[in-house]
Scaffold this motif. Structure first.
Motif, PDB file in Angstrom:
ATOM      1  N   THR A  29     -28.801  16.959  18.938  1.00  0.00           N
ATOM      2  CA  THR A  29     -27.897  17.871  19.833  1.00  0.00           C
ATOM      3  C   THR A  29     -27.061  17.132  20.343  1.00  0.00           C
ATOM      4  OG1 THR A  29     -29.468  18.146  21.477  1.00  0.00           O
ATOM      5  CG2 THR A  29     -28.698  19.551  19.466  1.00  0.00           C
ATOM      6  N   GLY A  30     -26.722  15.272  20.264  1.00  0.00           N
ATOM      7  CA  GLY A  30     -26.296  14.489  21.338  1.00  0.00           C
ATOM      8  C   GLY A  30     -27.002  14.048  22.431  1.00  0.00           C
ATOM      9  N   TRP A  31     -28.102  14.325  22.928  1.00  0.00           N
ATOM     10  CA  TRP A  31     -28.439  13.635  24.041  1.00  0.00           C
ATOM     11  C   TRP A  31     -29.591  12.172  23.412  1.00  0.00           C
ATOM     12  CZ3 TRP A  31     -30.005  16.439  28.832  1.00  0.00           C
ATOM     13  CH2 TRP A  31     -29.956  17.160  28.616  1.00  0.00           C
ATOM     14  N   ARG A  32     -28.913  10.769  23.760  1.00  0.00           N
ATOM     15  CA  ARG A  32     -29.463  10.045  23.628  1.00  0.00           C
ATOM     16  C   ARG A  32     -30.744   9.816  24.148  1.00  0.00           C
ATOM     17  NH1 ARG A  32     -25.603   6.608  27.741  1.00  0.00           N
ATOM     18  NH2 ARG A  32     -25.968   8.557  29.160  1.00  0.00           N
ATOM     19  N   THR A  33     -31.628   9.582  23.225  1.00  0.00           N
ATOM     20  CA  THR A  33     -33.388   9.788  23.315  1.00  0.00           C
ATOM     21  C   THR A  33     -33.889   8.754  23.073  1.00  0.00           C
ATOM     22  OG1 THR A  33     -32.757  12.454  22.596  1.00  0.00           O
ATOM     23  CG2 THR A  33     -34.986  11.847  22.860  1.00  0.00           C
ATOM     24  N   GLY A  80     -29.307   8.331  17.845  1.00  0.00           N
ATOM     25  CA  GLY A  80     -29.594   8.963  19.292  1.00  0.00           C
ATOM     26  C   GLY A  80     -30.845   8.416  19.451  1.00  0.00           C
ATOM     27  N   LEU A  81     -31.927   8.451  18.037  1.00  0.00           N
ATOM     28  CA  LEU A  81     -33.202   8.660  19.200  1.00  0.00           C
ATOM     29  C   LEU A  81     -34.337   6.893  19.369  1.00  0.00           C
ATOM     30  CD1 LEU A  81     -35.731   9.810  19.733  1.00  0.00           C
ATOM     31  CD2 LEU A  81     -36.272  10.455  17.623  1.00  0.00           C
ATOM     32  N   ASP A  82     -34.232   6.633  20.408  1.00  0.00           N
ATOM     33  CA  ASP A  82     -35.271   5.313  20.178  1.00  0.00           C
ATOM     34  C   ASP A  82     -36.487   5.508  20.589  1.00  0.00           C
ATOM     35  OD1 ASP A  82     -32.942   4.152  19.951  1.00  0.00           O
ATOM     36  OD2 ASP A  82     -32.356   4.014  21.928  1.00  0.00           O
ATOM     37  N   ILE A  83     -37.063   3.959  20.081  1.00  0.00           N
ATOM     38  CA  ILE A  83     -39.010   4.267  20.339  1.00  0.00           C
ATOM     39  C   ILE A  83     -39.273   2.797  21.222  1.00  0.00           C
ATOM     40  CG2 ILE A  83     -39.410   4.075  18.447  1.00  0.00           C
ATOM     41  CD1 ILE A  83     -42.011   5.840  18.624  1.00  0.00           C
ATOM     42  N   VAL A  84     -40.588   3.120  22.169  1.00  0.00           N
ATOM     43  CA  VAL A  84     -41.423   2.439  22.534  1.00  0.00           C
ATOM     44  C   VAL A  84     -42.421   2.543  21.561  1.00  0.00           C
ATOM     45  CG1 VAL A  84     -42.411   2.034  24.281  1.00  0.00           C
ATOM     46  CG2 VAL A  84     -40.058   2.420  25.004  1.00  0.00           C
ATOM     47  N   PRO A  85     -43.038   1.616  20.934  1.00  0.00           N
ATOM     48  CA  PRO A  85     -43.894   2.237  20.107  1.00  0.00           C
ATOM     49  C   PRO A  85     -45.602   1.715  21.179  1.00  0.00           C
ATOM     50  CG  PRO A  85     -42.926  -0.379  19.699  1.00  0.00           C
ATOM     51  CD  PRO A  85     -41.679   0.405  20.537  1.00  0.00           C
ATOM     52  N   ALA A  86     -46.298   2.078  20.530  1.00  0.00           N
ATOM     53  CA  ALA A  86     -47.988   1.570  20.798  1.00  0.00           C
ATOM     54  C   ALA A  86     -48.702   1.289  19.663  1.00  0.00           C
ATOM     55  CB  ALA A  86     -48.377   2.987  21.184  1.00  0.00           C
ATOM     56  N   THR A  87     -49.458   0.302  20.460  1.00  0.00           N
ATOM     57  CA  THR A  87     -50.242  -0.621  19.291  1.00  0.00           C
ATOM     58  C   THR A  87     -51.960   0.258  20.295  1.00  0.00           C
ATOM     59  OG1 THR A  87     -50.406  -2.675  20.940  1.00  0.00           O
ATOM     60  CG2 THR A  87     -49.512  -2.074  18.593  1.00  0.00           C
ATOM     61  N   VAL A  88     -52.503  -0.638  18.671  1.00  0.00           N
ATOM     62  CA  VAL A  88     -53.955  -0.152  19.658  1.00  0.00           C
ATOM     63  C   VAL A  88     -54.248  -1.458  20.965  1.00  0.00           C
ATOM     64  CG1 VAL A  88     -54.804  -2.455  17.798  1.00  0.00           C
ATOM     65  CG2 VAL A  88     -56.750  -0.212  18.500  1.00  0.00           C
ATOM     66  N   GLY A 249     -32.055  24.805  27.768  1.00  0.00           N
ATOM     67  CA  GLY A 249     -31.810  25.782  28.829  1.00  0.00           C
ATOM     68  C   GLY A 249     -32.468  25.647  30.626  1.00  0.00           C
ATOM     69  N   ARG A 250     -33.782  25.273  30.526  1.00  0.00           N
ATOM     70  CA  ARG A 250     -34.622  24.592  31.501  1.00  0.00           C
ATOM     71  C   ARG A 250     -34.285  23.883  32.235  1.00  0.00           C
ATOM     72  NH1 ARG A 250     -40.171  27.606  30.328  1.00  0.00           N
ATOM     73  NH2 ARG A 250     -39.527  29.096  29.506  1.00  0.00           N
ATOM     74  N   LEU A 251     -33.447  22.659  31.506  1.00  0.00           N
ATOM     75  CA  LEU A 251     -33.900  21.602  32.255  1.00  0.00           C
ATOM     76  C   LEU A 251     -32.878  21.098  33.477  1.00  0.00           C
ATOM     77  CD1 LEU A 251     -33.405  19.092  29.372  1.00  0.00           C
ATOM     78  CD2 LEU A 251     -35.332  19.039  30.873  1.00  0.00           C
ATOM     79  N   PRO A 252     -32.991  20.750  33.857  1.00  0.00           N
ATOM     80  CA  PRO A 252     -32.141  20.534  35.550  1.00  0.00           C
ATOM     81  C   PRO A 252     -30.611  20.249  35.099  1.00  0.00           C
ATOM     82  CG  PRO A 252     -33.833  18.160  35.874  1.00  0.00           C
ATOM     83  CD  PRO A 252     -34.194  19.934  34.538  1.00  0.00           C
ATOM     84  N   GLU A 253     -29.712  20.416  35.883  1.00  0.00           N
ATOM     85  CA  GLU A 253     -27.980  19.512  35.648  1.00  0.00           C
ATOM     86  C   GLU A 253     -27.916  18.904  36.043  1.00  0.00           C
ATOM     87  OE1 GLU A 253     -25.393  21.755  34.793  1.00  0.00           O
ATOM     88  OE2 GLU A 253     -26.954  23.546  34.391  1.00  0.00           O
ATOM     89  N   ARG A 254     -28.911  17.655  36.916  1.00  0.00           N
ATOM     90  CA  ARG A 254     -29.105  16.889  36.960  1.00  0.00           C
ATOM     91  C   ARG A 254     -28.693  16.096  35.989  1.00  0.00           C
ATOM     92  NH1 ARG A 254     -33.542  14.150  37.762  1.00  0.00           N
ATOM     93  NH2 ARG A 254     -35.380  15.147  38.518  1.00  0.00           N
ATOM     94  N   ARG A 255     -29.725  16.563  34.985  1.00  0.00           N
ATOM     95  CA  ARG A 255     -29.268  15.493  33.224  1.00  0.00           C
ATOM     96  C   ARG A 255     -27.910  14.749  33.275  1.00  0.00           C
ATOM     97  NH1 ARG A 255     -29.463  21.009  32.214  1.00  0.00           N
ATOM     98  NH2 ARG A 255     -28.064  21.300  30.200  1.00  0.00           N
ATOM     99  N   LYS A 256     -27.167  15.334  32.910  1.00  0.00           N
ATOM    100  CA  LYS A 256     -25.553  15.366  32.454  1.00  0.00           C
ATOM    101  C   LYS A 256     -24.984  14.519  32.880  1.00  0.00           C
ATOM    102  CE  LYS A 256     -25.321  20.623  31.738  1.00  0.00           C
ATOM    103  NZ  LYS A 256     -24.014  21.602  32.478  1.00  0.00           N
ATOM    104  N   ALA A 257     -25.625  13.489  34.560  1.00  0.00           N
ATOM    105  CA  ALA A 257     -25.215  12.406  35.275  1.00  0.00           C
ATOM    106  C   ALA A 257     -25.968  11.243  34.971  1.00  0.00           C
ATOM    107  CB  ALA A 257     -25.297  12.856  36.263  1.00  0.00           C
ATOM    108  N   ALA A 258     -26.563  11.086  33.345  1.00  0.00           N
ATOM    109  CA  ALA A 258     -27.862  10.317  33.292  1.00  0.00           C
ATOM    110  C   ALA A 258     -26.787   9.191  33.087  1.00  0.00           C
ATOM    111  CB  ALA A 258     -28.245  10.509  31.867  1.00  0.00           C
TER     112      ALA A 258
END
Length: 258
Positions: A29-33, A80-88, A249-258
């Motif tokens: 949906t366009g969020w940098r995640t 648009g989706l990045d990850i910090v992976p995990a190892t054992v 819909g539940r996230l605070p408005e300040r998310r848009k200022a990231a």
């Protein structure tokens, strides 16, 4: 950047499946995640197609070796989706962190200095140890996947008590954005009973969207991709798309200022 921890100390409740697919839906949906895999099993990393040979730096280095978030972040096949992976190696982090100063605040410090994403999801291990406490200490809010079975209710009670303790000691601003009912099977009367009990107890805190038992959701990780990519039209994918709409819909408005 708003930080959402996805946690439940009970295993097998669809926590990692939720983390992978809600992160994918948000990116779509366009969020940098950003998805931080904090589970030593590394299933979220595997589910996004990140092989062991690609995990040169991981969430272990972030917590124990003072690596920066940028050093540990990998791009995924999902735009648009990045990850910090995990190892054992992460399985030994709890022991190594015991003697470290501010051992419950190390993830928070790393995320506070980062501004490259709009939203971050943290996939927590199925326990309430130091790794999960780091996630809850860093999070703005908590999403709880809850399997529709009797024993899951007992686990939820323990988790809510832990949240209260974290609020009192580490993170007074931690909230719960919602409970996600997973593995929902309308053919099973117990499923409806558990669902009704949870909604009676927690009311609007429970998301309207429910995640059904779905073969495609189970198959997708073995192909190294989220269900939303593996089969975007299956019931499970549609449920996570609906959940993402509710979450936004539940996230605070300040998310848009990231």
């Amino acid at each position: 950047m708003i930080v959402v921890a996805i946690a439940n100390q009970k295993g097998g409740v669809g926590k990692t499946t939720t983390a992978i697919n809600i992160a994918t839906a948000m990116a779509a949906t366009g969020w940098r995640t950003l998805l931080v895999d904090l589970d030593p099993q590394g299933n979220a990393s595997t589910g996004l197609g990140i092989g062991n040979d690609q995990r040169e730096t991981s969430s272990y280095d972030l917590l124990v070796n003072d690596a920066t978030l940028a050093d540990c972040t990998l791009g995924s096949a999902i735009p648009g989706l990045d990850i910090v992976p995990a190892t054992v190696d992460l399985s030994g982090a709890e022991v190594e962190l015991v003697s470290v100063e501010d051992r419950t605040g190390r993830l928070r410090k790393s995320l506070e200095a980062h501004h490259g994403h709009d939203i971050c999801f943290i996939d927590c291990p199925p326990s309430l140890g130091l790794l999960t406490l780091n996630a809850l200490g860093a999070a703005d809010t908590l999403m709880v996947p809850l399997q529709c079975e009797f024993f899951a209710l007992e686990g939820l009670s323990q988790l809510l008590q832990t949240v209260e303790r974290v609020q009192q000691r580490f993170n007074p601003n931690l909230g719960i954005i919602g409970i996600v009912l997973t593995m929902f099977d309308r053919r099973n009367r117990l499923t409806d009973q558990v669902s009704d009990d949870v909604r009676d107890c927690l009311g609007p805190l429970v998301f309207e969207s429910v995640i059904p038992r779905n073969v495609r959701l189970s198959e997708a990780p073995s192909h190294g991709m989220p269900a939303l990519v593996y089969d975007h039209s299956c019931a499970g994918s549609r449920a996570y798309i609906s959940l993402a709409r509710e979450l936004i819909g539940r996230l605070p408005e300040r998310r848009k200022a990231a």
